[in-house]
Design an enzyme around this catalytic site. Structure first.
Site, short mmCIF file in Angstrom:
data_model
loop_
_atom_site.label_atom_id
_atom_site.label_comp_id
_atom_site.label_asym_id
_atom_site.label_seq_id
_atom_site.Cartn_x
_atom_site.Cartn_y
_atom_site.Cartn_z
N TRP A 105 -54.37 87.94 -8.07
CA TRP A 105 -53.81 88.45 -7.27
C TRP A 105 -52.16 88.43 -7.65
CZ3 TRP A 105 -49.97 87.32 -3.40
CH2 TRP A 105 -49.94 85.98 -3.03
N ASP A 124 -57.76 82.14 -10.61
CA ASP A 124 -58.70 81.11 -10.24
C ASP A 124 -59.56 80.76 -11.45
OD1 ASP A 124 -58.00 81.19 -7.50
OD2 ASP A 124 -59.51 82.29 -6.83
#
Lengths: 180, 377
Positions: A105, A124
């Site tokens: 994101w 991540d």
């Protein structure tokens, strides 16, 4: 020429932050607590020159200042998770053996050095046990989970071998609304 | 004196030969008592801890995967359901997602139902829900494509995977359906047939703007539907009427005085990991509030504000001694309010007097989601 501008900008930023900080301190703290904290502040001031200055003078990259192991680092304005820079990686690189998620994101953070907004991709790093260090929970411009492209609460280990969450990095994609 | 002591001494010596030998103890198995309305759960990493607020004692624990944020209970079948998601080798290997069925009589695993390996790992209550037919459990998926898996818990089988692009959060509504919040500021209502397949879907008009003032993904069930609250504190009750979506009129948690109390940059705002809860019998809505800048929707609450939703009015306000991350009301006739503070202590309040009753100092769970053992909380 560019370097001198950066240095000027950095000092202006420090000056502004100091001014704002003093005002905030005066507003929010009692005299007694101020004195109690003064020792800590002075110790911090002595250490300040030793703090990492990241890529401040690389012409092809963003001029920036701060500690990538701190939640206050400008790129982390919407990072919710743990910092890869505290887990054997860096603010742009996953720790050894962890797999970066190709899907992320994207947040928008203001760089205090040049006072411009940048698009930050929060990738991540996945496939290893949770790295339980340097937790941050910043939510600037973050949106609820049903709007996942702007949600900091979603574990973004998608398209990876495993969705086991390890830590997060913050990658500058470009200037927000600019050429990027 | 010596004459008196001598028989006593002899008796004591003789008794050594007649003492029954101490029987070795054996390990027992505690039977779980009948769950009570005063019971609540704290869902943490790999386990949900069950407590009774009445005596503040832990009653047992449900084991689950690290990707399991919430548990749904169905008292009429004495069962609980949740998503377990595992890798064969811990953090690697083949992934398998299942809906696990727990026997609430002894907290053992009763069954596993295979579901698509797509279940979302979101730290919110409404990633899973039991529909009002008390038969179908709906699980939210994210890959990041958004869909839901529907499971018939009576037949113990997956009935459908339904694509729900742009929408998340599962809010049971109608006899066999559910509402979802969508990123374009609308609600989506999906109904199922008796076989658990999609029977229809409708969309509401847009009623909020994501970039300006989004609705929290933390929603609470009301008597008439669901309470949706925006980051700035606008409250709307939504529900369904037949196959039509109803969106109630918005009202603000902040009165003029509250707005004046804040400035341009800092205002009173709802926030926290679990900022809202509702006691349905009294129509009381509780909210964690803090004074902060925009986008501080996850900040800990420094106060609890209580609203009578039937009058759309604040009726109480309590300053917390320690800022709190989450709150949950019991559904007992007189509510208890569970408040998880930032030091991870669990405080139990009288929900009407807002008086602190007890504190569980070390519940053993950090950063937990609070739930009661009723199907919707």
């Amino acid at each position: 020429m560019k370097n001198s501008k950066i240095v000027d900008g950095t000092w202006q930023w420090l000056d502004r932050k100091t001014r704002e900080g003093s005002r905030k301190l005066a507003r929010t703290t009692s005299r007694r607590s101020f004195l109690a904290r003064l020792g800590t502040v002075l110790t911090g001031a002595a250490v300040l020159p030793l703090l990492p200055v990241v890529r401040a003078f690389a012409a092809e990259s963003v001029a920036e200042l701060g500690d990538p192991q701190s939640c206050d680092y400008w790129r982390y304005c919407a990072l919710s998770g743990t910092l890869c820079s505290c887990c054997g990686g860096t603010h742009t690189s996953c720790p050894p053996g962890a797999e970066p998620s190709p899907i992320t994101w994207v947040g928008t953070c203001r760089n205090p050095v040049d006072d411009r907004d940048y698009l930050i991709s929060y990738n991540d790093c996945c496939g290893k046990a949770f790295c339980n260090r340097c937790h941050c929970h910043n939510t600037e411009r973050a949106r609820p989970v049903y709007y996942p492209s702007k949600s900091s609460s979603v574990i973004w280990c998608f398209g990876t071998e495993s969705r086991a969450y390890h830590c997060t990095v913050g990658i500058v994609l470009g200037e927000a609304g600019g050429q990027g | 004196m010596r004459v008196v002591m001598l028989p006593a001494l002899l008796l004591a010596m003789a008794s050594q030969f007649f003492v029954t030998p101490l029987r070795a103890e054996t390990v027992g198995k505690t039977v779980l008592p009948e769950p009570q309305p005063s019971w609540f759960m704290m869902n943490g990493w790999e386990a949900s801890y069950i407590f009774d607020a009445a005596d503040q004692q832990m009653k047992g624990l449900i084991s689950h995967s690290v990707f399991t944020p919430a548990v749904v209970t169905l008292p009429s079948r004495k069962e609980a359901y949740f998503v377990d998601s595992f890798y064969a080798r811990g953090v690697r290997g083949t992934r398998s997602d299942v809906l696990t069925v727990i026997d609430m009589r002894d907290l053992t695993t009763k069954a596993e139902i295979d579901i698509p390996d797509k279940a979302a790992a979101l730290p919110i209550r409404q990633h899973i829900a039991l529909l009002d037919d008390e038969r179908h459990v709906v699980v939210f998926n994210m890959t990041p494509a958004q869909s839901v898996s529907v499971v018939d818990v009576v037949e113990r089988k997956l009935t459908a995977e339904i694509s729900t692009p742009g929408c998340g959060i599962i809010m049971p509504a109608g006899p066999r359906g559910f509402l979802m919040l969508c990123g374009d500021g609308t609600l989506q209502f999906i109904t199922l047939d008796k076989n658990g397949k999609e029977a229809g879907r409708v969309r509401s008009e847009s009623f909020f703007v994501m970039e300006q003032d989004p609705v929290f993904d933390r929603v609470v069930r009301s008597s008439g539907g669901w309470m949706l609250i925006t980051h700035d504190g606008l409250v709307r009750e939504v529900g369904v009427d037949g196959d039509r979506i109803k969106v109630g009129e918005a009202w603000s948690m902040l009165n003029a005085e509250d707005k004046e109390d804040g400035g341009e940059k800092e205002q009173w705002r709802p926030g926290g990991d679990q900022p809202f809860t509702m006691h349905r019998n009294t129509s009381l809505l509780y909210s964690l509030m803090h004074k902060g800048k925009v986008d501080t929707q996850d900040a800990e609450g420094t106060e609890i504000w209580v609203f009578d939703t039937s009058r759309r009015k604040r009726v109480a306000r309590e300053v917390l001694p320690v800022a709190a991350e989450g709150i949950l009301s019991s559904q007992e006739p007189s509510p208890r309010l569970y408040v998880l503070d930032k030091d991870h202590k669990l405080n139990i309040y009288d929900g009407l007097k807002l008086a602190l009753l007890h504190t569980i100092e070390k519940p053993g769970v950090n950063g937990a989601l609070l739930q009661t053992l009723t199907p919707n909380d």
